[in-house]
Design an enzyme around this catalytic site. Structure first.
Site, PDB file in Angstrom:
ATOM      1  N   HIS A  27      65.252   8.632  40.793  1.00 32.42           N
ATOM      2  CA  HIS A  27      64.373   7.496  41.071  1.00 32.42           C
ATOM      3  C   HIS A  27      63.347   7.362  39.944  1.00 32.42           C
TER       4      HIS A  27
ATOM      5  N   ASP B  64      64.029 -15.468  14.847  1.00 32.48           N
ATOM      6  CA  ASP B  64      64.703 -14.569  15.765  1.00 32.48           C
ATOM      7  C   ASP B  64      64.024 -13.229  15.577  1.00 32.48           C
TER       8      ASP B  64
ATOM      9  N   TRP C  25      61.472  13.966  37.374  1.00 31.08           N
ATOM     10  CA  TRP C  25      61.716  13.162  36.166  1.00 31.08           C
ATOM     11  C   TRP C  25      61.121  13.852  34.949  1.00 31.08           C
TER      12      TRP C  25
ATOM     13  N   SER D  66      67.917   3.806  21.682  1.00 32.27           N
ATOM     14  CA  SER D  66      67.773   2.397  22.026  1.00 32.27           C
ATOM     15  C   SER D  66      66.328   1.937  21.908  1.00 32.27           C
ATOM     16  N   SER D  67      65.416   2.691  22.503  1.00 32.43           N
ATOM     17  CA  SER D  67      64.048   2.164  22.514  1.00 32.43           C
ATOM     18  C   SER D  67      63.403   2.290  21.139  1.00 32.43           C
TER      19      SER D  67
ATOM     20  N   HIS E 234      52.259  11.256  28.360  1.00 29.63           N
ATOM     21  CA  HIS E 234      51.085  10.436  28.582  1.00 29.63           C
ATOM     22  C   HIS E 234      51.131   9.117  27.813  1.00 29.63           C
TER      23      HIS E 234
ATOM     24  N   GLU F  87      53.634   7.628  27.133  1.00 29.87           N
ATOM     25  CA  GLU F  87      54.661   6.879  27.867  1.00 29.87           C
ATOM     26  C   GLU F  87      54.043   6.046  28.988  1.00 29.87           C
TER      27      GLU F  87
ATOM     28  N   TYR G 268      51.223   4.666  29.045  1.00 30.76           N
ATOM     29  CA  TYR G 268      50.610   3.476  28.459  1.00 30.76           C
ATOM     30  C   TYR G 268      51.647   2.540  27.892  1.00 30.76           C
TER      31      TYR G 268
ATOM     32  N   SER H  65      46.784 -11.075  29.929  1.00 28.89           N
ATOM     33  CA  SER H  65      45.850 -11.767  29.046  1.00 28.89           C
ATOM     34  C   SER H  65      46.341 -13.152  28.648  1.00 28.89           C
TER      35      SER H  65
ATOM     36  N   HIS I 281      46.001  16.676  30.709  1.00 31.04           N
ATOM     37  CA  HIS I 281      45.463  16.450  32.054  1.00 31.04           C
ATOM     38  C   HIS I 281      46.552  16.526  33.119  1.00 31.04           C
ATOM     39  N   HIS I 282      47.795  16.587  32.703  1.00 32.53           N
ATOM     40  CA  HIS I 282      48.863  16.810  33.669  1.00 32.53           C
ATOM     41  C   HIS I 282      49.066  18.295  33.919  1.00 32.53           C
TER      42      HIS I 282
ATOM     43  N   THR J 235      39.626   0.692  28.939  1.00 33.15           N
ATOM     44  CA  THR J 235      40.336   0.009  30.019  1.00 33.15           C
ATOM     45  C   THR J 235      39.364  -0.855  30.812  1.00 33.15           C
TER      46      THR J 235
ATOM     47  N   LYS K   1      38.744  -4.076  29.197  1.00 34.04           N
ATOM     48  CA  LYS K   1      39.784  -5.075  29.428  1.00 34.04           C
ATOM     49  C   LYS K   1      39.591  -5.742  30.788  1.00 34.04           C
TER      50      LYS K   1
ATOM     51  N   ARG L 146      54.020  16.803  46.691  1.00 32.81           N
ATOM     52  CA  ARG L 146      55.080  15.845  46.406  1.00 32.81           C
ATOM     53  C   ARG L 146      56.407  16.579  46.251  1.00 32.81           C
TER      54      ARG L 146
HETATM   55  C1  HEA Z   1      58.230   3.234  37.200  1.00 28.64           C
HETATM   56  C2  HEA Z   1      58.214   2.632  38.230  1.00 28.64           C
HETATM   57  C3  HEA Z   1      58.384   3.023  39.658  1.00 28.64           C
HETATM   58  C4  HEA Z   1      58.610   2.103  40.638  1.00 28.64           C
HETATM   59  C5  HEA Z   1      58.749   0.605  40.470  1.00 28.64           C
HETATM   60  C6  HEA Z   1      58.680   2.843  41.864  1.00 28.64           C
HETATM   61  C7  HEA Z   1      58.901   2.239  43.099  1.00 28.64           C
HETATM   62  C8  HEA Z   1      58.879   2.906  44.317  1.00 28.64           C
HETATM   63  N1  HEA Z   1      58.699   4.250  44.517  1.00 28.64           N
HETATM   64 FE1  HEA Z   1      58.498   5.636  43.061  1.00 28.64          FE
HETATM   65  N2  HEA Z   1      58.289   7.023  41.606  1.00 28.64           N
HETATM   66  C9  HEA Z   1      58.199   6.792  40.253  1.00 28.64           C
HETATM   67  C10 HEA Z   1      58.175   5.552  39.645  1.00 28.64           C
HETATM   68  C11 HEA Z   1      58.342   4.336  40.298  1.00 28.64           C
HETATM   69  N3  HEA Z   1      58.519   4.196  41.639  1.00 28.64           N
HETATM   70  C12 HEA Z   1      58.117   8.041  39.542  1.00 28.64           C
HETATM   71  C13 HEA Z   1      58.004   8.207  38.030  1.00 28.64           C
HETATM   72  C14 HEA Z   1      58.162   9.048  40.506  1.00 28.64           C
HETATM   73  C15 HEA Z   1      58.091  10.556  40.283  1.00 28.64           C
HETATM   74  C16 HEA Z   1      59.442  11.167  40.358  1.00 28.64           C
HETATM   75  C17 HEA Z   1      59.339  12.639  40.328  1.00 28.64           C
HETATM   76  O1  HEA Z   1      58.630  13.234  41.163  1.00 28.64           O
HETATM   77  O2  HEA Z   1      59.968  13.245  39.464  1.00 28.64           O
HETATM   78  C18 HEA Z   1      58.253   8.376  41.796  1.00 28.64           C
HETATM   79  C19 HEA Z   1      58.280   9.057  43.003  1.00 28.64           C
HETATM   80  C20 HEA Z   1      58.258   8.436  44.240  1.00 28.64           C
HETATM   81  C21 HEA Z   1      58.056   9.109  45.478  1.00 28.64           C
HETATM   82  C22 HEA Z   1      57.784  10.591  45.649  1.00 28.64           C
HETATM   83  C23 HEA Z   1      59.048  11.332  45.810  1.00 28.64           C
HETATM   84  C24 HEA Z   1      58.807  12.789  45.929  1.00 28.64           C
HETATM   85  O3  HEA Z   1      57.783  13.285  45.460  1.00 28.64           O
HETATM   86  O4  HEA Z   1      59.691  13.441  46.486  1.00 28.64           O
HETATM   87  C25 HEA Z   1      58.130   8.172  46.476  1.00 28.64           C
HETATM   88  C26 HEA Z   1      57.964   8.455  47.904  1.00 28.64           C
HETATM   89  O5  HEA Z   1      57.678   7.645  48.668  1.00 28.64           O
HETATM   90  C27 HEA Z   1      58.370   6.906  45.831  1.00 28.64           C
HETATM   91  C28 HEA Z   1      58.517   5.684  46.492  1.00 28.64           C
HETATM   92  C29 HEA Z   1      58.701   4.466  45.845  1.00 28.64           C
HETATM   93  C30 HEA Z   1      58.908   3.224  46.555  1.00 28.64           C
HETATM   94  C31 HEA Z   1      58.985   3.059  48.036  1.00 28.64           C
HETATM   95  C32 HEA Z   1      59.018   2.251  45.592  1.00 28.64           C
HETATM   96  C33 HEA Z   1      59.246   0.781  45.840  1.00 28.64           C
HETATM   97  O6  HEA Z   1      58.317   0.033  45.119  1.00 28.64           O
HETATM   98  C34 HEA Z   1      60.631   0.370  45.503  1.00 28.64           C
HETATM   99  C35 HEA Z   1      60.908  -1.026  45.957  1.00 28.64           C
HETATM  100  C36 HEA Z   1      62.262  -1.521  45.567  1.00 28.64           C
HETATM  101  C37 HEA Z   1      63.327  -1.595  46.367  1.00 28.64           C
HETATM  102  C38 HEA Z   1      63.255  -1.069  47.752  1.00 28.64           C
HETATM  103  C39 HEA Z   1      64.647  -2.117  45.896  1.00 28.64           C
HETATM  104  C40 HEA Z   1      64.872  -3.550  46.154  1.00 28.64           C
HETATM  105  C41 HEA Z   1      65.531  -3.893  47.421  1.00 28.64           C
HETATM  106  C42 HEA Z   1      66.837  -3.788  47.701  1.00 28.64           C
HETATM  107  C43 HEA Z   1      67.838  -3.125  46.831  1.00 28.64           C
HETATM  108  C44 HEA Z   1      67.357  -4.354  48.934  1.00 28.64           C
HETATM  109  C45 HEA Z   1      67.624  -3.375  49.979  1.00 28.64           C
HETATM  110  C46 HEA Z   1      66.386  -3.192  50.773  1.00 28.64           C
HETATM  111  C47 HEA Z   1      66.342  -3.095  52.090  1.00 28.64           C
HETATM  112  C48 HEA Z   1      67.566  -3.218  52.961  1.00 28.64           C
HETATM  113  C49 HEA Z   1      65.038  -2.869  52.802  1.00 28.64           C
HETATM  114  N4  HEA Z   1      58.447   7.099  44.467  1.00 28.64           N
HETATM  115  C1  HEA Z   2      51.160   2.761  33.870  1.00 26.74           C
HETATM  116  C2  HEA Z   2      51.006   4.015  34.041  1.00 26.74           C
HETATM  117  C3  HEA Z   2      49.727   4.784  34.137  1.00 26.74           C
HETATM  118  C4  HEA Z   2      48.447   4.443  33.771  1.00 26.74           C
HETATM  119  C5  HEA Z   2      47.954   3.174  33.135  1.00 26.74           C
HETATM  120  C6  HEA Z   2      47.631   5.580  34.092  1.00 26.74           C
HETATM  121  C7  HEA Z   2      46.259   5.613  33.860  1.00 26.74           C
HETATM  122  C8  HEA Z   2      45.466   6.737  34.034  1.00 26.74           C
HETATM  123  N1  HEA Z   2      45.875   7.948  34.557  1.00 26.74           N
HETATM  124 FE1  HEA Z   2      47.714   8.369  35.291  1.00 26.74          FE
HETATM  125  N2  HEA Z   2      49.619   8.908  35.724  1.00 26.74           N
HETATM  126  C9  HEA Z   2      50.725   8.112  35.632  1.00 26.74           C
HETATM  127  C10 HEA Z   2      50.765   6.805  35.190  1.00 26.74           C
HETATM  128  C11 HEA Z   2      49.662   6.121  34.689  1.00 26.74           C
HETATM  129  N3  HEA Z   2      48.398   6.576  34.658  1.00 26.74           N
HETATM  130  C12 HEA Z   2      51.893   8.808  36.092  1.00 26.74           C
HETATM  131  C13 HEA Z   2      53.324   8.268  36.119  1.00 26.74           C
HETATM  132  C14 HEA Z   2      51.465  10.078  36.474  1.00 26.74           C
HETATM  133  C15 HEA Z   2      52.260  11.216  37.095  1.00 26.74           C
HETATM  134  C16 HEA Z   2      53.305  11.792  36.273  1.00 26.74           C
HETATM  135  C17 HEA Z   2      54.027  12.837  37.024  1.00 26.74           C
HETATM  136  O1  HEA Z   2      53.489  13.943  37.195  1.00 26.74           O
HETATM  137  O2  HEA Z   2      55.161  12.569  37.486  1.00 26.74           O
HETATM  138  C18 HEA Z   2      50.029  10.106  36.216  1.00 26.74           C
HETATM  139  C19 HEA Z   2      49.243  11.220  36.436  1.00 26.74           C
HETATM  140  C20 HEA Z   2      47.920  11.311  36.055  1.00 26.74           C
HETATM  141  C21 HEA Z   2      47.179  12.535  36.037  1.00 26.74           C
HETATM  142  C22 HEA Z   2      47.712  13.922  36.384  1.00 26.74           C
HETATM  143  C23 HEA Z   2      47.675  14.139  37.833  1.00 26.74           C
HETATM  144  C24 HEA Z   2      48.321  15.424  38.186  1.00 26.74           C
HETATM  145  O3  HEA Z   2      49.545  15.535  38.144  1.00 26.74           O
HETATM  146  O4  HEA Z   2      47.570  16.366  38.484  1.00 26.74           O
HETATM  147  C25 HEA Z   2      45.906  12.231  35.607  1.00 26.74           C
HETATM  148  C26 HEA Z   2      44.822  13.213  35.435  1.00 26.74           C
HETATM  149  O5  HEA Z   2      43.931  13.042  34.724  1.00 26.74           O
HETATM  150  C27 HEA Z   2      45.887  10.810  35.351  1.00 26.74           C
HETATM  151  C28 HEA Z   2      44.783  10.111  34.894  1.00 26.74           C
HETATM  152  C29 HEA Z   2      44.801   8.767  34.506  1.00 26.74           C
HETATM  153  C30 HEA Z   2      43.640   8.074  33.961  1.00 26.74           C
HETATM  154  C31 HEA Z   2      42.258   8.619  33.773  1.00 26.74           C
HETATM  155  C32 HEA Z   2      44.077   6.816  33.661  1.00 26.74           C
HETATM  156  C33 HEA Z   2      43.236   5.729  33.012  1.00 26.74           C
HETATM  157  O6  HEA Z   2      43.918   5.133  31.977  1.00 26.74           O
HETATM  158  C34 HEA Z   2      42.781   4.689  34.003  1.00 26.74           C
HETATM  159  C35 HEA Z   2      41.723   3.797  33.401  1.00 26.74           C
HETATM  160  C36 HEA Z   2      41.377   2.629  34.281  1.00 26.74           C
HETATM  161  C37 HEA Z   2      40.260   2.515  35.045  1.00 26.74           C
HETATM  162  C38 HEA Z   2      39.263   3.603  35.152  1.00 26.74           C
HETATM  163  C39 HEA Z   2      40.008   1.295  35.878  1.00 26.74           C
HETATM  164  C40 HEA Z   2      39.281   0.167  35.196  1.00 26.74           C
HETATM  165  C41 HEA Z   2      37.963   0.527  34.636  1.00 26.74           C
HETATM  166  C42 HEA Z   2      36.772   0.068  35.065  1.00 26.74           C
HETATM  167  C43 HEA Z   2      36.663  -0.929  36.150  1.00 26.74           C
HETATM  168  C44 HEA Z   2      35.577   0.543  34.332  1.00 26.74           C
HETATM  169  C45 HEA Z   2      34.635   1.376  35.099  1.00 26.74           C
HETATM  170  C46 HEA Z   2      35.214   2.659  35.511  1.00 26.74           C
HETATM  171  C47 HEA Z   2      34.596   3.854  35.434  1.00 26.74           C
HETATM  172  C48 HEA Z   2      33.304   4.096  34.778  1.00 26.74           C
HETATM  173  C49 HEA Z   2      35.254   5.038  36.061  1.00 26.74           C
HETATM  174  N4  HEA Z   2      47.114  10.277  35.634  1.00 26.74           N
HETATM  175 CU   LIG Z   3      48.614  11.069  31.729  1.00 27.15          CU
END
Ligand code: HEA
Ligand code: HEA
Ligand SMILES: [Cu+2]
Ligand code: CUA
Lengths: 371, 285, 542
Positions: C78, C107, C143, C170-171, C254, C256, C258, C269, C303-304, C329, C332, C451
């Site tokens: 997933h 293009d 993942w 690819s990417s 990380h 990634e 962004y 924007s 931080h992870h 952020t 923005k 989780r």
């Molecule tokens: C990057 C984008 C992304 C997106 C879009 C989503 C979308 C969703 N994610 Fe996901 N998720 C991740 C990225 C994302 N996730 C990542 C990186 C992890 C961590 C994995 C890891 O731990 O290694 C994670 C892990 C994660 C967990 C934790 C699993 C675990 O720790 O064991 C869960 C649990 O609820 C979850 C739920 C969902 C749900 C409900 C959606 C929903 O938004 C999905 C909605 C979409 C659909 C449902 C499909 C469309 C509908 C159909 C095909 C029709 C059929 C539908 C019906 C009949 C109802 N996600």
């Molecule tokens: C699009 C993807 C995305 C983005 C944009 C971010 C944005 C941020 N993430 Fe997140 N992060 C993930 C995707 C993302 N993250 C994913 C996928 C994981 C889990 C991976 C995994 O383990 O599977 C993760 C996990 C993760 C962790 C590790 C958690 C853990 O496993 O223990 C941390 C810890 O610092 C973190 C921090 C942040 C912070 C500080 C930002 C900042 O960039 C956020 C900045 C934005 C704001 C703060 C809001 C707007 C600001 C204001 C309104 C200004 C005023 C605010 C203040 C003064 C506070 N993220």
């Molecule tokens: Cu991070």
């Protein structure tokens, strides 16, 4: 949960859940309390930011719309405002960083301990060694498998119960030395404010000082394979007096159950013992029926190693598999007697009827005389 | 890099079959490799097929590009695109090597010393950390490290001089001196081949006399992975240069228009710089 | 250098190729962009089905549908499918479709290579999905594929590793294309500091991709050699270290996240100014904020890893650096609100999704800041709080911005209007069920639910049920989107030239639908901030 209750809780009402469910578990150590307060502070700050910022946005959304006849004012720059909204968040962050730094430093001051416990993570159980007292034991999940499959009722502490909890005295600084045997695990007990990864081959430390007797529960918090969800941690904190009583009893028990490595066992006894060892260590992969999980874990029932090639059998259990690290070197974890027992069991269980008995001294010999 | 400003259109190629062919090739390679490392017989077949398709694709695709180039489809803008493209490609290669240099840095300065520190006496009472000869508590097979000032130093000289011959060839190309172009380029390719032969000899020596293998802990693995990936890049670079040499012989380039030559040269210099880092960090220090 | 006529040359005179070959051999950025978008949506559905499997299993305590190992495979795939299959290709697809139109290029710079970038995705996805059916099943290490767990898996892990290699190729090629197109093919008059924000965001994202995908390829290669060739990168016995895997992985990981956020910022924007009928507030600071986020994103990876037991100094460094990202952020977010302020707003579907994005992304950002505080993260790491955090930034962030983008540019791409009522319904439905699904996960995490577990203790039941119900409803809602798109492509009303009153960038200056070969010759433009076009001459197309 009935549909109505679901609806209730979804409508933002508290519904079936208590206020306590919305935040951390009650802290029982100084560090956990510090974390708790820090989190409350962060929550307050972030919620305030959210309300202020989106208050402004929703004001604009309500007032500055075309349908109300609002005309756009095409300004698009204002250096003063930009500077203000860069500096203010920065200052807020500095305000957050200050208590955060103190908490980190507190968490990290692991020394000046009163006692040390070594914790080893295994797939999927924990071993505790009281380094100062020479006591050690393994702690397994106590929830029966039937309960997982809803064949039997789920108790209050479903999945959070173990056969032998970690017992510690209250009011004493306990230093933990953590390591792991196979993959990374993470030792986490929320109420104690401790979560520390156990890294195979490395030692990490952490500490806690419990001030309230009680039983505190946690779980492994790092994905460690199949049964990651099934390796709970239970800490039983007792007053120093009760702890001393427990420790004395535990030491006696250890002395009483020590095996004589030269004892010659009868097949039935050894097989019975081996079945227990198998249940605790091997079922996770090879399954109770010995059939394994096709593609991932081989069947032992009928396997050539478990029916014919005895030296190979001893070798793979003692030293693990060269091909697949999932099959660990059990020689590092189990006593000669346990290994002899489990091998004997495997050679005589299910459809394997070899009649072979492997004695502890055979294992000792296979170890090449080494411990 | 200002482009020629009077160009009004930009070359967009006709639909082409090579991309899908290339995708098929990588599919076979990926599947084949995954099966092969698990000892599934079909894996090797799939790998072979994948490589065959890949070469077919490369020949076809580069053939198209060369034909377009000779037809004069590429002008200032296209040329600039190629330059940027090659530059960013090399940057991606830099980051790939950075991962492995990062690993080398990490094991040397963090994990190996840590395994030997006081805390870890709990696990390894007898282990004393030392680089390069004792790189892990579980390494039981003794091995010897590779000395810097023998073959590796000679190889450094070879690569450095190949960089010089290449630059000489480039000068020849720009100034229309064909002899220095062909000889310089030919010499570069030969020096590359010499480098590779010496490296092959060095590996033999390492494995047979020094007992140094991929499995020799932190030293062995970083040594082979870094020098191995570098060697693969030298091989690739030498092949590219050889192709460029053939194209030179066919008169494909002129003093103004020879980006293929330059791209190959950039690549070669990049491989050169990686080697200097390797020599310093893997062999010498 | 006036571009007066198109007469006299024929290199682009070839018409629209037809049939399957049009797609297999495509060199047209619009065709390739469309393929990217459809591919990505397919992957979103497959990843979504896996998510629904996860949520079904977690509906109540006990093991109902999946054995633990299969559950872990579903979680892993997933994550991988959504990140590499759904979100990243969608942004690349949009960039393909829109960049040439926005900056007046004929293009993409390397049109043929562009097609290769796309066609590498289906094989990689196939390798990932095939892995469910090999002995031992798919990769089940999360993942993040942490070693040494990743060295224990079966053949599925190797398939995943090679799939990642192919995805990386690819990417990287896709990104080189984007960068070169932007740097080299802008129309005269379209200077860097006048480019639309989406172009800026794509440029910086592409740079991040080229910097980190090779690092990911490197680290999974180390896993591969540890698995099969006797190296000890992540094994203490040979002086390696499992934690080293995490350092290298998160050096990729990380940035990634962004990579999945910056293009979203770019899209929003465009949409907010359009529907506020006002220029983007603080264009220059937007550009600088985006760049500083990119730079900072290389310095925060650990931080992870706060629970791996780093020294206090390292924890503090990474904590401070992470918190700092909130500043740009925030800039923005404030600029978007500044754009809306005193505007003349209307709320068509793209705007609804954009505003929803700003709101929910900020919630995710604020929970991110909470996580960045190392001491608190110790309690939250690897719990559902993190799952909540990243679904707020990924689903309500990246995914919502993609919906916004598709609705916004749909008329230009297809020449048809989508159904506005259905679009609005899709938004409100998604908005509600998204929050029902993921908001309770904060509480689960705080209360102590880890989780990646297939079964949980009884006290977590209620919130899990709510989340599962929410997930199914949310998923159902996505079918409305699919229906709306398919129906409108066929039967939608013809879209006007410029369907949005406030849309001022270059792509709105050409006919609708965008002609197959737009800007055969570079147009001459006079532009303002954020790519707002004051006048345009030339730019032949057919
Ligand atoms: C990057 C984008 C992304 C997106 C879009 C989503 C979308 C969703 N994610 Fe996901 N998720 C991740 C990225 C994302 N996730 C990542 C990186 C992890 C961590 C994995 C890891 O731990 O290694 C994670 C892990 C994660 C967990 C934790 C699993 C675990 O720790 O064991 C869960 C649990 O609820 C979850 C739920 C969902 C749900 C409900 C959606 C929903 O938004 C999905 C909605 C979409 C659909 C449902 C499909 C469309 C509908 C159909 C095909 C029709 C059929 C539908 C019906 C009949 C109802 N996600
Ligand atoms: C699009 C993807 C995305 C983005 C944009 C971010 C944005 C941020 N993430 Fe997140 N992060 C993930 C995707 C993302 N993250 C994913 C996928 C994981 C889990 C991976 C995994 O383990 O599977 C993760 C996990 C993760 C962790 C590790 C958690 C853990 O496993 O223990 C941390 C810890 O610092 C973190 C921090 C942040 C912070 C500080 C930002 C900042 O960039 C956020 C900045 C934005 C704001 C703060 C809001 C707007 C600001 C204001 C309104 C200004 C005023 C605010 C203040 C003064 C506070 N993220
Ligand atoms: Cu991070
Ligand atoms: Cu042990 Cu998870």
């Amino acid at each position: 949960m009935s549909g109505k209750r679901i609806l209730l809780s979804m409508l933002g009402g508290v519904g079936t859940v208590y206020a306590a469910d919305f935040t951390f578990q009650p802290p029982v150590t100084p560090v956990a309390r510090q974390i708790y307060d820090l989190h409350s502070l962060l929550l307050l700050i972030t919620v305030t930011i959210f309300i202020v910022v989106f208050g402004v946005m929703f004001y604009a959304i309500l007032r500055h719309r075309k349908s109300l006849g609002h005309r756009a004012r095409p300004f698009h720059e204002n250096t003063t405002v930009e500077i203000i909204w860069t500096v203010i968040p920065f200052l807020i962050l500095v305000g957050m960083a200050w208590p955060a730094t103190k908490a980190v430093l507190a968490q990290k001051s692991t020394r000046a301990e009163d006692m040390t416990i070594k914790i080893t993570g295994y797939q999927w159980k924990w071993r505790y060694d009281y380094l100062d007292d020479g006591v050690g034991f393994v702690s397994h999940l106590a929830t029966p498998t039937e309960a997982l499959h809803s064949a039997s009722a789920k108790g209050t502490h479903y999945l959070l119960e173990v056969d032998e909890p970690l017992v510690v005295p209250t009011g004493k600084k306990v230093r933990l030395l953590l390591t792991a045997n196979d993959v990374i695990h993470s030792w986490w007990v929320p109420s104690l404010g401790v979560k520390q990864d156990a890294i195979p081959g490395f030692v990490r430390d952490a500490w806690f000082l419990v001030d309230k007797p009680g039983v505190y529960r946690g779980q492994c918090a790092e994905l460690c394979g199949k049964d990651h969800g099934f390796m709970p941690i239970v800490v039983d904190a007792r007053t120093p007096e009760d702890y001393a009583v427990w420790l004395a009893a535990r030491k006696k028990l250890a002395a009483a159950s020590a095996d004589d490595p030269n004892k010659v066992w009868a097949l039935a006894d050894l097989k019975a013992r081996g079945e227990k060892v198998f249940q605790q260590n091997c079922v996770a992969c090879h399954q109770a029926n010995g059939k394994g999980i096709p593609g991932a874990f081989p069947a032992l029932d009928g396997s050539p190693i478990a029916t014919k090639d005895k030296p190979a059998h001893i070798d793979i259990v003692l030293n693990g598999s060269k091909r697949n690290p999932a099959m660990a070197a059990w020689g590092k974890q189990l006593s000669d007697t346990d290994i002899a027992a489990v091998i004997t069991y495997e050679r005589n269980a299910w459809g394997n009827h070899t009649g072979d008995v492997v004695q502890p001294k055979d294992i000792k010999a296979a170890r090449g005389g080494k411990a | 890099m200002e482009s020629v400003s009077h160009q009004t259109h930009y070359f967009v190629p006709q639909p082409s079959r090579w991309p899908v062919v290339g995708a098929l090739a990588l599919f076979c390679l990926g599947l084949g490799a995954a099966l092969a490392v698990n000892g599934v017989g079909f894996g090797k077949v799939s790998l072979g097929v994948g490589f065959a398709i890949l070469f077919y694709m490369l020949f076809g695709w580069f053939g198209d590009v060369i034909r377009e180039s000779l037809k004069g489809e590429y002008h200032g803008k296209e040329d600039t695109s190629f330059r940027w493209g090659m530059g960013w490609f090399i940057f991606s290669e830099v980051m790939f090597f950075a991962a492995f240099f990062g690993a080398l840095f990490y094991v040397r300065t963090i994990s190996v010393p840590e395994l030997g520190n006081f805390e870890h006496k709990l696990l390894y009472p007898d282990f004393a950390a030392a680089w390069p000869l004792s790189t892990g508590p579980g390494i039981t097979q003794p091995y010897q490290a590779m000395a810097a000032w023998g073959l590796p130093a000679i190889n450094t000289l070879i690569l450095l001089s190949s960089g010089a011959t290449l630059t000489w060839a480039h000068w020849g190309l720009i100034q229309g001196k064909r002899a220095s172009l062909t000889i310089g380029l030919g010499a570069t390719v030969l020096l590359g081949v010499l480098f590779l032969s010496l490296q092959a000899y060095e590996y033999r020596h390492a494995m047979h006399e020094l007992n140094l293998t991929l499995a020799s802990g932190a030293y062995g693995m970083t040594f082979y992975m870094l020098t191995g990936f570098h060697g693969m890049h030298v091989l690739l670079g030498a092949i590219i240069l050889a192709v460029v040499w053939l194209r030179v012989m066919r008169g494909h380039f002129n003093p103004e228009h020879h980006f293929a030559f330059e791209a190959a040269a950039w690549y070669w210099h990049f491989v050169d710089v990686v080697w200097l880092l390797l020599f310093t960090l893997v062999y010498w220090l | 250098m006036a571009i007066s006529t198109t007469a006299g040359h024929a290199p682009h005179a070839h018409g629209k190729p037809t049939g399957l070959w049009r797609w297999l051999a495509a060199t047209n950025h619009k065709d390739i962009g469309s393929m990217y978008l459809w591919f990505s949506f397919t992957m979103f559905l497959s990843g979504g089905v896996m998510a629904l499997c996860i949520r079904a299993e977690l509906f109540q305590p006990g093991l109902q549908f999946f054995q633990p190992e299969l559950f872990n495979q579903l979680t892993t795939l997933h994550g991988l499918v959504m990140v590499f299959g759904a979100i990243m290709p969608a942004f690349t697809g949009l960039a393909n479709w829109l960049l040439p139109l926005m900056i007046g290029a004929p293009d993409m710079a390397f049109a043929r290579m562009n097609n290769w970038s796309f066609w590498l995705l289906p094989p990689a996805a196939a390798l990932l999905l095939i892995s469910f059916f090999v002995p031992g099943g798919a990769a089940a290490a999360g993942w993040t594929l942490y070693a040494p767990l990743a060295t224990q898996m079966g053949m599925g892990m190797d398939l995943t590793i090679f799939a990642i290699h192919i995805l990386g190729v690819s990417s990287i090629m896709g990104s080189i294309n984007i960068i070169v197109t932007i740097l080299n093919l802008r129309a005269p008059g379209m200077t860097m500091m006048k480019m639309p924000m989406f172009a800026w965001a794509s440029l910086i994202t592409a740079y991040l991709i080229i910097a980190v995908m090779p690092v990911l390829a490197g680290v999974v290669t180390m896993v591969l050699t540890d698995r099969h060739f006797g190296t000890h990168f992540f094994n203490a016995a040979g002086g390696g270290d499992p934690v080293m895997y995490q350092h290298i992985f998160w050096f990729f990981g990380h940035p990634e996240v962004y990579i999945m956020a910056l293009p979203a910022f770019g899209i929003v924007s465009h949409i907010i100014p359009t529907f506020s009928r006002k220029p983007l507030f603080g264009y220059t600071s937007m550009v600088y904020a985006t760049s500083s986020i990119a730079v900072l994103s290389f310095m925060v990876w650990a931080h992870h890893m706060f629970t791996t037991g780093m020294p206090a100094t390292a924890q503090l460094f990474f904590m401070y650096a992470t918190m700092l990202i909130a500043v740009p952020t925030g800039v923005k977010v404030f600029n978007w609100i500044g754009t809306m302020w005193q505007g003349s707003m209307s709320f068509e579907t793209p705007m609804l999704f954009a505003v929803g994005f700003v709101c929910l992304f900020t919630i995710g950002g604020l929970s991110g800041v909470t996580l960045s505080v190392a001491a608190v993260d110790i309690q939250l790491q690897d719990t559902y709080y993190v799952v909540a955090h990243f679904h707020y930034v990924l689903v309500a962030g990246a995914l919502f911005s993609l919906f916004a983008a598709i609705y916004y540019w749909f008329p230009k791409m297809t020449g048809k209007m989508y159904s506005e009522p259905l679009g609005k319904f899709h938004f409100w439905w998604s908005m509600i069920w998204f929050n029902v699904t993921f908001f309770p996960m904060h509480f689960l995490g705080l209360a102590g639910m880890p989780r990646r577990i297939p079964d949980y203790a009884l006290q977590f039941t209620d919130f899990n049920r709510i989340a599962s119900i929410g997930a199914f409803c949310f998923g159902l809602g996505q079918l409305i989107f699919l229906y709306n798109m398919l129906r409108s492509i066929r039967h939608g009303q013809a879209a006007p030239h410029k369907p949005w009153e406030g849309a001022e960038t270059l792509e709105w200056q050409i006919p609708t639908p965008a002609p197959y070969h737009s800007f055969v010759e570079a147009p001459h433009v006079e532009a303002g901030d954020n790519g707002v076009i004051h006048s345009m001459t030339g730019g032949a197309h057919h």
